[in-house]
Design an enzyme around this catalytic site. Structure first.
Site, mmCIF file in Angstrom:
data_model
loop_
_atom_site.group_PDB
_atom_site.id
_atom_site.type_symbol
_atom_site.label_atom_id
_atom_site.label_comp_id
_atom_site.label_asym_id
_atom_site.label_seq_id
_atom_site.Cartn_x
_atom_site.Cartn_y
_atom_site.Cartn_z
ATOM 1 N N ASP A 67 0.878 -1.177 0.000
ATOM 2 C CA ASP A 67 0.000 0.000 0.000
ATOM 3 C C ASP A 67 0.909 1.220 0.000
ATOM 4 O O ASP A 67 1.620 1.463 0.983
ATOM 5 C CB ASP A 67 -0.881 -0.051 1.256
ATOM 6 C CG ASP A 67 -1.780 1.179 1.402
ATOM 7 O OD1 ASP A 67 -1.495 2.208 0.746
ATOM 8 O OD2 ASP A 67 -2.746 1.104 2.179
ATOM 9 N N VAL A 68 0.899 1.979 -1.089
ATOM 10 C CA VAL A 68 1.882 3.070 -1.231
ATOM 11 C C VAL A 68 1.684 4.202 -0.222
ATOM 12 O O VAL A 68 2.563 5.048 -0.069
ATOM 13 C CB VAL A 68 1.908 3.659 -2.666
ATOM 14 C CG1 VAL A 68 2.326 2.625 -3.685
ATOM 15 C CG2 VAL A 68 0.581 4.318 -3.023
ATOM 16 N N ASN A 94 2.454 5.447 -10.187
ATOM 17 C CA ASN A 94 1.191 5.460 -10.949
ATOM 18 C C ASN A 94 -0.056 5.321 -10.069
ATOM 19 O O ASN A 94 -1.120 5.776 -10.451
ATOM 20 C CB ASN A 94 1.250 4.313 -11.967
ATOM 21 C CG ASN A 94 -0.097 4.041 -12.586
ATOM 22 O OD1 ASN A 94 -0.556 4.771 -13.463
ATOM 23 N ND2 ASN A 94 -0.778 2.994 -12.109
ATOM 24 N N TYR A 167 -8.975 15.144 -5.596
ATOM 25 C CA TYR A 167 -8.170 14.595 -6.700
ATOM 26 C C TYR A 167 -7.363 15.712 -7.378
ATOM 27 O O TYR A 167 -6.144 15.576 -7.591
ATOM 28 C CB TYR A 167 -9.110 13.925 -7.705
ATOM 29 C CG TYR A 167 -8.429 13.228 -8.859
ATOM 30 C CD1 TYR A 167 -7.927 11.937 -8.722
ATOM 31 C CD2 TYR A 167 -8.287 13.846 -10.105
ATOM 32 C CE1 TYR A 167 -7.313 11.280 -9.782
ATOM 33 C CE2 TYR A 167 -7.679 13.200 -11.171
ATOM 34 C CZ TYR A 167 -7.197 11.918 -11.014
ATOM 35 O OH TYR A 167 -6.591 11.272 -12.061
ATOM 36 N N LYS A 171 -3.231 16.174 -7.652
ATOM 37 C CA LYS A 171 -2.467 16.248 -8.907
ATOM 38 C C LYS A 171 -1.709 17.575 -9.014
ATOM 39 O O LYS A 171 -0.582 17.620 -9.525
ATOM 40 C CB LYS A 171 -3.398 16.037 -10.106
ATOM 41 C CG LYS A 171 -4.074 14.647 -10.142
ATOM 42 C CD LYS A 171 -3.070 13.490 -10.198
ATOM 43 C CE LYS A 171 -3.761 12.135 -10.318
ATOM 44 N NZ LYS A 171 -2.819 11.010 -10.351
HETATM 45 P P1 NAD Z 1 -7.081 2.224 -12.188
HETATM 46 O O1 NAD Z 1 -8.150 2.345 -11.156
HETATM 47 O O2 NAD Z 1 -7.151 1.094 -13.159
HETATM 48 O O3 NAD Z 1 -5.639 2.189 -11.535
HETATM 49 C C1 NAD Z 1 -5.318 2.644 -10.258
HETATM 50 C C2 NAD Z 1 -4.422 1.599 -9.633
HETATM 51 O O4 NAD Z 1 -3.946 2.077 -8.360
HETATM 52 C C3 NAD Z 1 -5.154 0.284 -9.379
HETATM 53 O O5 NAD Z 1 -4.402 -0.775 -9.928
HETATM 54 C C4 NAD Z 1 -5.203 0.178 -7.867
HETATM 55 O O6 NAD Z 1 -5.153 -1.137 -7.387
HETATM 56 C C5 NAD Z 1 -3.967 0.963 -7.479
HETATM 57 N N1 NAD Z 1 -3.990 1.447 -6.096
HETATM 58 C C6 NAD Z 1 -5.030 2.026 -5.428
HETATM 59 N N2 NAD Z 1 -4.681 2.269 -4.165
HETATM 60 C C7 NAD Z 1 -3.392 1.861 -4.016
HETATM 61 C C8 NAD Z 1 -2.490 1.844 -2.937
HETATM 62 N N3 NAD Z 1 -2.829 2.322 -1.741
HETATM 63 N N4 NAD Z 1 -1.258 1.319 -3.145
HETATM 64 C C9 NAD Z 1 -0.901 0.810 -4.343
HETATM 65 N N5 NAD Z 1 -1.724 0.801 -5.410
HETATM 66 C C10 NAD Z 1 -2.960 1.318 -5.250
HETATM 67 O O7 NAD Z 1 -7.096 3.620 -12.954
HETATM 68 P P2 NAD Z 1 -6.025 4.240 -13.977
HETATM 69 O O8 NAD Z 1 -6.792 5.110 -14.875
HETATM 70 O O9 NAD Z 1 -5.172 3.193 -14.559
HETATM 71 O O10 NAD Z 1 -5.187 5.184 -13.015
HETATM 72 C C11 NAD Z 1 -3.775 5.131 -12.906
HETATM 73 C C12 NAD Z 1 -3.231 6.525 -12.653
HETATM 74 O O11 NAD Z 1 -3.478 7.341 -13.793
HETATM 75 C C13 NAD Z 1 -3.852 7.246 -11.453
HETATM 76 O O12 NAD Z 1 -2.854 7.971 -10.756
HETATM 77 C C14 NAD Z 1 -4.824 8.201 -12.109
HETATM 78 O O13 NAD Z 1 -5.071 9.346 -11.314
HETATM 79 C C15 NAD Z 1 -4.050 8.559 -13.370
HETATM 80 N N6 NAD Z 1 -4.867 9.118 -14.440
HETATM 81 C C16 NAD Z 1 -5.811 8.353 -15.094
HETATM 82 C C17 NAD Z 1 -6.561 8.934 -16.116
HETATM 83 C C18 NAD Z 1 -7.587 8.166 -16.909
HETATM 84 O O14 NAD Z 1 -8.271 8.768 -17.743
HETATM 85 N N7 NAD Z 1 -7.741 6.861 -16.731
HETATM 86 C C19 NAD Z 1 -6.363 10.263 -16.450
HETATM 87 C C20 NAD Z 1 -5.412 11.001 -15.749
HETATM 88 C C21 NAD Z 1 -4.659 10.419 -14.763
#
Ligand code: NAD
Length: 269
Positions: A67-68, A94, A167, A171
């Protein structure tokens, strides 16, 4: 694909789904050994599926539960990676979540959870990575840099987002933490940059693309008229992790199909 990350070890947080899974696969294709991090037991199978796909493609990967937002977990993840593979060359911060609420209804738990994972998680992981990069220094057989950190920020480090104050604040915080660390450690040849995804098709934003109406509304925000895919971000991550971007320090690389180009002004103003 050319193996630009051959013999390098990369930790990708939150890599059992979405963008993290895509980045893990791209880094492995480029030759890196990837630590596929996942946060809790329930995500283990998904992490193992990412590893199976990497191994099937001839790559190398292992999983690591952590858990990060927890200091001891993060220190353990880095210690076990160094014990197993000798060092860490690349960190992709990420992991990230959303807990959306109208501001007047947002609970302190919703605020703390998002800041704890998205921003404190970045602090904890980046600190361990920097410590390891400083300890090891440059290994010119692998890279011109002593280490690379890539932060998964968002277009919402610059676009305000009503109903998502926690959120957007996380960011925005990532942006200045990334730039500050980049300024602090560039002289040690540590390169720290962010990727700012626009709308990428993953579980985090399912409601924005899982019906034709939602997708069509989303596309009005994207000049390039397609939703992004995890490999769009994976390609950018390989570039930022490789020596191809050796003179790139402290940037926010927007990979967003033009979402930050104020598309509302295309026909107005
Ligand atoms: P996602 O929900 O598939 O991925 C998020 C991941 O973070 C999951 O695998 C989850 O298990 C993990 N996670 C959650 N809590 C955690 C913790 N405490 N420790 C370790 N891991 C943990 O969604 P995504 O879209 O793949 O998001 C990944 C990143 O990209 C995030 O930081 C998100 O803010 C960013 N992001 C996504 C988008 C988009 O459009 N999908 C846009 C901008 C930014």
């Amino acid at each position: 694909m050319e193996k630009k990350l051959q013999n390098q070890v990369a930790i990708v947080t939150g890599a059992s789904s979405g963008i993290g899974a895509g980045v893990a696969k791209s880094l492995a294709e480029a030759g890196a050994t990837v630590i596929v991090n996942y946060p809790f037991e329930g995500a283990k199978d998904a992490a193992e599926a990412v590893i199976a796909a990497i191994v099937a493609g001839g790559g190398k990967a292992v999983s690591c539960q952590c858990d990060v937002s927890k200091e001891a977990d993060v220190q353990q993840m880095f210690a076990s990676t160094v014990a197993q593979f000798g060092t860490v060359d690349i960190l992709v911060n990420n992991a990230g979540i959303q807990k959306d609420a109208r501001f007047e209804e947002m609970t302190l738990d919703q605020w703390n959870l998002v800041l704890g994972i998205n921003l404190t998680g970045f602090f904890l992981c980046a600190r361990e990575a920097v410590r390891e990069f400083l300890r090891r220094g440059i290994d010119s057989t692998k890279s011109k840099a002593a280490g690379k950190i890539i932060c998964m920020s968002s277009v919402h480090e610059v676009i305000p987002w009503a109903g998502h104050a926690n959120y957007a604040a996380s960011k925005g915080g990532i942006m200045l933490l990334m730039k500050t660390l980049s300024q602090e450690f560039a002289f040690k040849k540590i390169r720290i940059n962010s990727i700012c995804p626009g709308a990428i098709q993953t579980p985090i934003n399912r409601s924005a693309w899982d019906t034709p109406e939602a997708l069509s509304a989303l596309l009005t925000l994207i000049p390039y008229k397609r939703i992004g895919q995890p490999e769009d971000i994976g390609n950018a991550a390989v570039w930022l992790a490789s020596d191809d971007s050796d003179y790139v320090n402290g940037i926010s690389l927007f990979v967003d199909g033009g979402m930050t180009l104020y598309p509302g002004f295309t026909t107005n103003g």
